[in-house]
Enzyme design. Structure first.
Site, PDB file in Angstrom:
ATOM      1  CB  CYS A 114       9.022  -3.116   0.491  1.00  0.00           C
ATOM      2  SG  CYS A 114       8.515  -4.193   1.849  1.00  0.00           S
ATOM      3  CE  LYS A 133      18.775  -4.018   5.595  1.00  0.00           C
ATOM      4  NZ  LYS A 133      18.674  -5.304   6.277  1.00  0.00           N
ATOM      5  CB  SER A 163       3.404  -5.315   6.979  1.00  0.00           C
ATOM      6  OG  SER A 163       3.278  -6.708   6.834  1.00  0.00           O
TER       7      SER A 163
HETATM    8  N1  LIG Z   1       7.360  -9.920   7.922  1.00  0.00           N
HETATM    9  C1  LIG Z   1       7.783  -8.604   7.496  1.00  0.00           C
HETATM   10  C2  LIG Z   1       8.474  -8.736   6.162  1.00  0.00           C
HETATM   11  C3  LIG Z   1       9.120  -7.431   5.718  1.00  0.00           C
HETATM   12  C4  LIG Z   1      10.209  -7.660   4.680  1.00  0.00           C
HETATM   13  O1  LIG Z   1      10.559  -8.805   4.326  1.00  0.00           O
HETATM   14  N2  LIG Z   1      10.784  -6.554   4.191  1.00  0.00           N
HETATM   15  C5  LIG Z   1      11.852  -6.659   3.219  1.00  0.00           C
HETATM   16  C6  LIG Z   1      11.627  -5.735   2.024  1.00  0.00           C
HETATM   17  S1  LIG Z   1      10.137  -6.118   1.174  1.00  0.00           S
HETATM   18  C7  LIG Z   1      13.147  -6.162   3.857  1.00  0.00           C
HETATM   19  O2  LIG Z   1      13.161  -5.155   4.532  1.00  0.00           O
HETATM   20  N3  LIG Z   1      14.254  -6.851   3.591  1.00  0.00           N
HETATM   21  C8  LIG Z   1      15.534  -6.399   4.001  1.00  0.00           C
HETATM   22  C9  LIG Z   1      16.307  -7.433   4.755  1.00  0.00           C
HETATM   23  O3  LIG Z   1      15.735  -8.492   5.077  1.00  0.00           O
HETATM   24  O4  LIG Z   1      17.487  -7.183   5.012  1.00  0.00           O
HETATM   25  C10 LIG Z   1       6.584  -7.662   7.446  1.00  0.00           C
HETATM   26  O5  LIG Z   1       5.459  -8.155   7.253  1.00  0.00           O
HETATM   27  O6  LIG Z   1       6.754  -6.441   7.622  1.00  0.00           O
END
Ligand SMILES: N[C@@H](CCC(=O)N[C@@H](CS)C(=O)NCC(=O)O)C(=O)O
Length: 223
Positions: free
Chosen positions: A13, A40, A66
């Site tokens: 990630c 998860k 983030s």
């Molecule tokens: N806007 C979020 C994006 C985070 C994100 O997209 N994480 C992804 C992995 S890189 C995730 O957890 N995806 C799992 C899902 O959507 O089920 C941030 O900036 O933290």
């Protein structure tokens, strides 16, 4: 006594990497807990309302998204990574948002099923990096000598290109000398280099290989 910090993470990630880079730059100790996002675990779903990594658990409180994590670290930990000037700081936040949009195009690039979408995403990425080329100064970092949160956001972005370069020549970073120099600087910054485990390239390769996408087809040709 400061509260223990736990970073709920995923090996690939890029948003997790932003937080890990900022924590390392600030010299803050934290524990990393990896999550299988295809299955998860309950403890993760309990602290992640959106079911996404990263989540920073600060004692009993879960901080998610983030950019929010970065801002929290900036407010609570030393070694500032944002500029002092409010306007400059706002500009840096804007470019971090731009970085999130680049990540969304990267997702579109590796997930594209057909040649047309693949080409459109390649062009969109190329245009975004051309825009960055215009903004960059003399380096070595986004805004000169000081490593900033914008650098923390772009280190993980450039890391994708180390793998994309092994698959083909897509021309996305072509004729962009400032972007290229910035990419090289970020790759050797210890906080950026250590934000992923040593098996990251293998894990990313195998993730991309299984996407059933245009990029997966290209991987099959070089494998
Ligand atoms: N806007 C979020 C994006 C985070 C994100 O997209 N994480 C992804 C992995 S890189 C995730 O957890 N995806 C799992 C899902 O959507 O089920 C941030 O900036 O933290």
């Amino acid at each position: 006594m400061s509260q223990p910090l736990i970073l709920a993470s995923h090996h690939l990630c890029p948003y997790v990497q932003r937080a890990a880079i900022a924590l390392t730059e600030k010299g803050v100790a934290f524990e990393r807990r990896h999550v299988d996002l295809s299955n998860k675990p309950k403890w993760f779903l309990a602290i992640s309302p959106l079911g996404k990594t990263p989540v920073l658990k600060v004692g009993g409180t879960a901080v998610f998204e983030s950019t929010v994590i970065l801002e929290y670290l900036e407010e609570t930990q030393g070694n500032p990574l944002h500029p002092d000037d409010p306007l400059k700081r706002a500009e840096h936040r804007s470019w971090i948002e731009f970085g999130s949009s680049v990540l969304s195009d990267i997702w579109g690039f590796y997930a594209a099923q057909d040649t047309e979408t693949f080409k459109a995403k390649t062009d969109a990425l190329s245009a975004k990096f051309a825009r960055l080329e215009q903004r960059l100064g003399n380096g070595p970092y986004f805004d000169g000598d000081a490593f900033s949160l914008v650098d923390a956001a772009f280190g993980p972005i450039f890391r994708y290109f180390d793998t994309f370069d092994c698959i083909g020549e897509f021309g996305i970073l072509h004729s962009k000398p400032k972007v290229t120099a910035w990419r090289e600087e970020l790759a050797i910054r210890p906080s950026v280099a250590t934000a992923v485990s040593s098996d990251y390239p293998t894990l990313l390769w195998s993730f991309l290989e299984k996407r059933n996408s245009r990029l997966s087809d290209l991987i099959a040709r070089v494998a």
